[in-house]
Write a protein that holds these residues in place. Structure first.
Motif, mmCIF file in Angstrom:
data_model
loop_
_atom_site.group_PDB
_atom_site.id
_atom_site.type_symbol
_atom_site.label_atom_id
_atom_site.label_comp_id
_atom_site.label_asym_id
_atom_site.label_seq_id
_atom_site.Cartn_x
_atom_site.Cartn_y
_atom_site.Cartn_z
ATOM 1 N N ARG A 229 -42.395 -44.695 -49.245
ATOM 2 C CA ARG A 229 -42.654 -44.095 -50.562
ATOM 3 C C ARG A 229 -41.716 -42.927 -50.838
ATOM 4 O O ARG A 229 -41.240 -42.758 -51.958
ATOM 5 C CB ARG A 229 -44.114 -43.633 -50.630
ATOM 6 N N VAL A 230 -41.442 -42.104 -49.813
ATOM 7 C CA VAL A 230 -40.576 -40.945 -50.040
ATOM 8 C C VAL A 230 -39.101 -41.336 -50.019
ATOM 9 O O VAL A 230 -38.244 -40.568 -50.465
ATOM 10 C CB VAL A 230 -40.848 -39.827 -49.019
ATOM 11 N N LEU A 231 -38.799 -42.529 -49.500
ATOM 12 C CA LEU A 231 -37.411 -42.996 -49.465
ATOM 13 C C LEU A 231 -37.128 -44.041 -50.543
ATOM 14 O O LEU A 231 -36.012 -44.563 -50.622
ATOM 15 C CB LEU A 231 -37.098 -43.600 -48.087
ATOM 16 N N ASN A 232 -38.111 -44.295 -51.373
ATOM 17 C CA ASN A 232 -37.993 -45.340 -52.377
ATOM 18 C C ASN A 232 -36.803 -45.083 -53.306
ATOM 19 O O ASN A 232 -36.612 -43.980 -53.808
ATOM 20 C CB ASN A 232 -39.278 -45.417 -53.201
ATOM 21 N N GLY A 233 -36.013 -46.101 -53.531
ATOM 22 C CA GLY A 233 -34.882 -46.008 -54.452
ATOM 23 C C GLY A 233 -33.563 -45.663 -53.801
ATOM 24 O O GLY A 233 -32.508 -45.776 -54.439
ATOM 25 N N LEU A 234 -33.597 -45.241 -52.536
ATOM 26 C CA LEU A 234 -32.353 -44.894 -51.856
ATOM 27 C C LEU A 234 -31.592 -46.147 -51.441
ATOM 28 O O LEU A 234 -32.175 -47.188 -51.136
ATOM 29 C CB LEU A 234 -32.642 -44.063 -50.613
ATOM 30 N N LYS B 70 -29.984 -38.153 -46.347
ATOM 31 C CA LYS B 70 -30.130 -36.698 -46.297
ATOM 32 C C LYS B 70 -31.584 -36.277 -46.066
ATOM 33 O O LYS B 70 -31.948 -35.135 -46.315
ATOM 34 C CB LYS B 70 -29.595 -36.091 -47.598
ATOM 35 N N HIS B 71 -32.402 -37.203 -45.577
ATOM 36 C CA HIS B 71 -33.825 -36.953 -45.353
ATOM 37 C C HIS B 71 -34.130 -36.930 -43.863
ATOM 38 O O HIS B 71 -33.516 -37.648 -43.068
ATOM 39 C CB HIS B 71 -34.673 -38.040 -46.019
ATOM 40 N N LEU C 22 -43.918 -35.935 -41.059
ATOM 41 C CA LEU C 22 -43.480 -34.803 -41.863
ATOM 42 C C LEU C 22 -42.095 -35.129 -42.423
ATOM 43 O O LEU C 22 -41.137 -35.308 -41.659
ATOM 44 C CB LEU C 22 -43.423 -33.526 -41.020
ATOM 45 N N HIS C 23 -42.013 -35.221 -43.739
ATOM 46 C CA HIS C 23 -40.751 -35.520 -44.419
ATOM 47 C C HIS C 23 -40.184 -34.231 -44.979
ATOM 48 O O HIS C 23 -40.874 -33.487 -45.683
ATOM 49 C CB HIS C 23 -40.994 -36.511 -45.565
ATOM 50 N N THR C 24 -38.919 -33.943 -44.646
ATOM 51 C CA THR C 24 -38.258 -32.766 -45.197
ATOM 52 C C THR C 24 -36.871 -33.133 -45.694
ATOM 53 O O THR C 24 -36.244 -34.093 -45.220
ATOM 54 C CB THR C 24 -38.137 -31.629 -44.156
ATOM 55 N N HIS C 25 -36.412 -32.369 -46.671
ATOM 56 C CA HIS C 25 -35.071 -32.533 -47.242
ATOM 57 C C HIS C 25 -34.470 -31.139 -47.344
ATOM 58 O O HIS C 25 -35.133 -30.194 -47.785
ATOM 59 C CB HIS C 25 -35.165 -33.183 -48.624
ATOM 60 N N LEU C 26 -33.212 -31.017 -46.950
ATOM 61 C CA LEU C 26 -32.591 -29.699 -46.905
ATOM 62 C C LEU C 26 -32.076 -29.225 -48.253
ATOM 63 O O LEU C 26 -31.834 -28.021 -48.436
ATOM 64 C CB LEU C 26 -31.432 -29.706 -45.897
ATOM 65 N N ARG C 27 -31.901 -30.154 -49.213
ATOM 66 C CA ARG C 27 -31.282 -29.778 -50.497
ATOM 67 C C ARG C 27 -29.960 -29.059 -50.253
ATOM 68 O O ARG C 27 -29.205 -29.427 -49.376
ATOM 69 C CB ARG C 27 -32.246 -28.933 -51.346
ATOM 70 N N MET C 28 -29.681 -28.001 -51.014
ATOM 71 C CA MET C 28 -28.386 -27.342 -50.908
ATOM 72 C C MET C 28 -28.298 -26.370 -49.737
ATOM 73 O O MET C 28 -27.274 -26.281 -49.057
ATOM 74 C CB MET C 28 -28.071 -26.587 -52.203
ATOM 75 N N ASP C 29 -29.355 -25.628 -49.482
ATOM 76 C CA ASP C 29 -29.251 -24.491 -48.567
ATOM 77 C C ASP C 29 -30.136 -24.582 -47.335
ATOM 78 O O ASP C 29 -30.140 -23.667 -46.507
ATOM 79 C CB ASP C 29 -29.604 -23.194 -49.316
#
Length: 276
Positions: A119-124, A51-52, A63-70
């Motif tokens: 780093r921003v995807l760590n744990g996925l 979802k990233h 540039l890393h972005t995530h849409l979250r819910m909306d």
């Protein structure tokens, strides 16, 4: 929350609009990134992981972005009224001479060095739609799902640490396709069936991407999600909706009580299901 199929289509749209031309306007309306200057950099591509979104630039930054819910991205002709992007809900603007990409209601935004993307995807978990999923990703996903032995399948599939990209839609549709009771403990599935379930999720999401490209995501057929009270496409039983996870993280789970029948005892109270 937008799922992996939506993110894949969004990445394709951003890549088509921005790739190969220098940015003539770049605004990151985010406290930790607002001072960054991206003007003059050239976007190489935007890729999706779960979802990233990762928009890679030729100067070694991403540039890393995530849409979250909306959240969502929209692309407009540069110079058009829509491209002015004056609304307070706009969190990012990336523009070339031809196109302007606008990020609305974004839930996360980071500017990192490209070689630090991990780093921003760590744990996925592995990306269900990733190119490597049929090989290394699938095996990894099976192992991760097995580790969730006592968790209901619906909750384990929603956990992005198991596999990345699934949300309430494709969790429900995948379980329906395999006739699995959503609250069955993940540990009760043999490895072979875990693999089939994850391959099914990928197949359904790939189909959604293909339909979305050709006719829009509104043309994607869903069998259970969002169909509470309507007849099952297989057996005619009214679709029910239950719950995954505990408050405040609960999520709806759509399912067919006949095609996905669970244990006869305690299958409603224990999972806080409600029939509609």
């Amino acid at each position: 929350m937008p799922e992996g199929d939506v993110l894949r289509l969004t990445a394709e749209r951003l890549t088509a609009a921005l790739r190969g031309l220098p940015l003539v306007r770049a605004e990151l309306r985010w406290p930790s990134a607002g001072a960054a200057n991206l003007t003059g950099a050239t976007a190489l591509e935007t890729s999706a992981y779960g979802k990233h979104l990762l928009t890679r630039l030729d100067d070694g930054r991403t540039l890393h972005t995530h849409l979250r819910m909306d959240g969502y991205w929209r692309v407009h002709r540069t110079g058009s009224r829509e491209a002015t992007a004056r609304h307070p809900a706009v969190r990012a603007v990336l523009a070339t001479d031809a196109w302007t990409a606008i990020g609305w209601h974004l839930g996360m935004l980071d500017l990192v060095r490209t070689h630090d993307e991990g780093r921003v995807l760590n744990g996925l978990g592995p990306d269900v739609l990733g190119d490597d999923f049929p090989t290394t990703g699938l095996a990894d996903g099976v192992v991760r799902l097995a580790r969730e032995a006592d968790r209901p399948l619906c909750a384990a599939l929603l956990d992005q640490r198991t596999v990345a990209g699934l949300g309430t839609i494709w969790m429900a549709e995948s379980l329906f396709a395999r006739r699995l009771w959503p609250w069955q403990a993940a540990g009760t599935l043999p490895d072979g069936e875990r693999a089939v379930l994850l391959r099914t999720a990928r197949r359904l999401m790939e189909r959604s991407v293909a339909v979305g490209r050709a006719r829009g995501l509104g043309a994607v057929e869903l069998h259970v999600h969002g169909r509470a009270g309507r007849p099952c496409h297989r057996c005619g039983t009214p679709i029910s909706v239950g719950t995954a996870n505990e408050k405040p993280y609960e999520r709806p789970v759509y399912w067919c009580p006949t095609c996905q029948a669970g244990p006869a005892q305690g299958r409603t109270q224990d999972q806080a299901q409600r029939s509609v």
